[in-house]
Design an enzyme around this catalytic site. Structure first.
Site, PDB file in Angstrom:
ATOM      1  N   TYR A 134       4.160 -35.962   3.526  1.00  0.00           N
ATOM      2  CA  TYR A 134       3.701 -36.203   4.910  1.00  0.00           C
ATOM      3  C   TYR A 134       3.430 -34.893   5.639  1.00  0.00           C
ATOM      4  CZ  TYR A 134       4.572 -41.232   4.891  1.00  0.00           C
ATOM      5  OH  TYR A 134       4.518 -42.575   4.632  1.00  0.00           O
ATOM      6  N   ARG A 181      13.370 -52.344   5.865  1.00  0.00           N
ATOM      7  CA  ARG A 181      12.617 -52.654   7.095  1.00  0.00           C
ATOM      8  C   ARG A 181      12.990 -54.005   7.664  1.00  0.00           C
ATOM      9  NH1 ARG A 181       7.022 -50.061   7.090  1.00  0.00           N
ATOM     10  NH2 ARG A 181       7.533 -47.989   6.347  1.00  0.00           N
ATOM     11  N   ARG A 229      10.657 -53.202  21.652  1.00  0.00           N
ATOM     12  CA  ARG A 229       9.652 -52.150  21.453  1.00  0.00           C
ATOM     13  C   ARG A 229       8.829 -51.925  22.727  1.00  0.00           C
ATOM     14  NH1 ARG A 229       5.912 -49.020  19.927  1.00  0.00           N
ATOM     15  NH2 ARG A 229       4.745 -49.074  17.975  1.00  0.00           N
ATOM     16  N   ASP A 284      13.288 -43.322  11.763  1.00  0.00           N
ATOM     17  CA  ASP A 284      12.229 -43.212  10.762  1.00  0.00           C
ATOM     18  C   ASP A 284      12.461 -41.954   9.944  1.00  0.00           C
ATOM     19  OD1 ASP A 284       9.548 -44.592  10.056  1.00  0.00           O
ATOM     20  OD2 ASP A 284       9.164 -42.445   9.886  1.00  0.00           O
ATOM     21  N   ARG A 313       8.421 -55.669  13.141  1.00  0.00           N
ATOM     22  CA  ARG A 313       7.540 -56.534  13.936  1.00  0.00           C
ATOM     23  C   ARG A 313       7.556 -58.010  13.590  1.00  0.00           C
ATOM     24  NH1 ARG A 313       2.107 -53.069  14.634  1.00  0.00           N
ATOM     25  NH2 ARG A 313       3.100 -51.176  15.432  1.00  0.00           N
TER      26      ARG A 313
END
Ligand code: 1CP
Length: 341
Positions: A147, A21, A34, A71, A25
């Protein structure tokens, strides 16, 4: 490419480093890009924007490898499960897999609908300098299945475990479907220019060892055997999180094993360091404090001595970590590990 050389256990002048990652952010540049996208999924699908954020950590941190910006959940999304990324909640699937019948709703050939990923790979590879590697990736079948069954991230994995223990056949059918998509998905990323590929099994820790080997690892072995037969020279990295207790039982045709921060590098090296190149494993929270970070880096680099090692965090960057420490981390690893050239 020093990163690829290290994956293949060749000698390198210093230990290559990248961070899971690494685009995210904690970088203002990421937050700015973004804002140009409608939502997170749109950011993954707009090739110029995804390319931009993939390259940011190379420019800002000078890491040795870029990782494709996407992702793991785009695969189940293209298998037909509608997906939302809610602010401050995370991903959520609007439909889920509940049993045998719901498998029928899944669409075949999802990998053919993921051109935006392959386009991003080739667009990044064109812009990336020759000495930096580009890592393609996928979620592992077990992690993706959780998921698809739970609908979102989970703490107890009740629905997935219920299926695993009480309807084993459906679970295996689901895992097979996911695996066959992943094989083609990673093959297409390699064809588009990925220099290495990585499989994230973030929820490996949810299962007892025997069940993980049967429902998680077996499918990873199947995928890596396929890729090694077809694309032998491309390094494969596997990150099964939280399996320190049974590291010794992991066998397979791949090059690099990702180590999470819960096991010490010393122990990991003793157990599996001669079988695989190891990637890891600084606890990311150490980046909150420079001295803690420096001490952690020293311990890891001194254990690994720039042999069979790729430096990384033991899990992903956290969104409020100070970027200056991320920049310093890269410099520190290079400086300390070059003593073992
Ligand atoms: O709003 C935002 O900006 C979204 C935050 C975010 C980011 C930056 C998400 C949502 N995904 C990503 C990018 C991402 N995810 C990458 C890009 C490359 C890089 O590393 O820089 C990668 C490799 C992933 C992989 C990923 N997604 C994993 C496996 C690795 C891991 O962290 O264990 C998992 C489990 C996901 C699911 C996911 N996507 C996003 C979030 C917040 C989550 C986790 C949700 C949960 O806790 O269940």
């Amino acid at each position: 490419m020093i990163f690829v050389d290290a994956c293949l256990r060749k000698k390198t002048p210093y230990t290559p480093i990248w961070m899971m990652r690494q685009a995210g952010r904690y970088l203002t540049e990421y937050r700015n890009t973004r804002l140009k996208a409608k939502n997170f999924l749109d950011l993954c699908q707009q090739v110029p924007l995804a390319t931009e954020v993939t390259l940011q950590p190379i420019e800002i941190l000078d890491v040795d490898a870029a990782i494709l910006f996407s992702d793991i959940l785009v695969v189940p999304y293209e298998m037909g499960l509608e997906l939302e990324f809610k602010e401050n909640f995370g991903p959520k699937f609007l439909q889920t897999i509940q049993g045998k019948d719901s498998l029928l709703t899944l669409r075949e050939n999802a990998y053919k609908r993921l051109e935006y990923v392959y386009d991003c790979v080739s667009s990044v590879r064109k812009k990336l300098s020759k000495d930096k590697a580009l890592i393609g990736f996928s979620g592992a079948p077990w992690t993706l299945a959780t998921y698809m069954i739970e609908g979102c991230g989970s703490k107890s994995y009740e629905k997935s475990k219920k299926m695993l223990y009480s309807d084993k056949h459906t679970m295996h059918t689901l895992l097979e479907k996911i695996s066959s998509e992943i094989k083609q998905y990673l093959a297409m990323q390699i064809k588009a220019g990925a220099d290495a590929v990585m499989l994230f099994d973030s929820w490996a820790n949810a299962l007892e060892a025997t069940k993980y080997l049967e429902f998680g690892w077996k499918y990873l072995q199947d995928i890596t055997s396929y890729l090694k037969t077809e694309y032998g020279e491309i390094p494969i990295i596997i990150f099964p999180r939280g399996v320190g207790a049974f590291l010794e039982s992991l066998e397979g045709k791949f090059d690099v094993l990702g180590i999470d921060w819960q096991i010490s590098m010393k122990e990991a090296k003793r157990k599996v360091g001669s079988k695989f190149v190891l990637q890891g494993n600084l606890e990311p929270a150490r980046l909150y404090d420079y001295n803690e970070m420096e001490q952690g880096v020293k311990e890891i680099v001194e254990v690994m001595q720039n042999r069979g090692h790729i430096f990384n965090l033991g899990h992903g960057m956290i969104k409020d970590l100070p970027r200056v420490n991320a920049i310093q981390l890269v410099k520190l690893v290079r400086e300390i590990s070059s003593k073992y050239a």
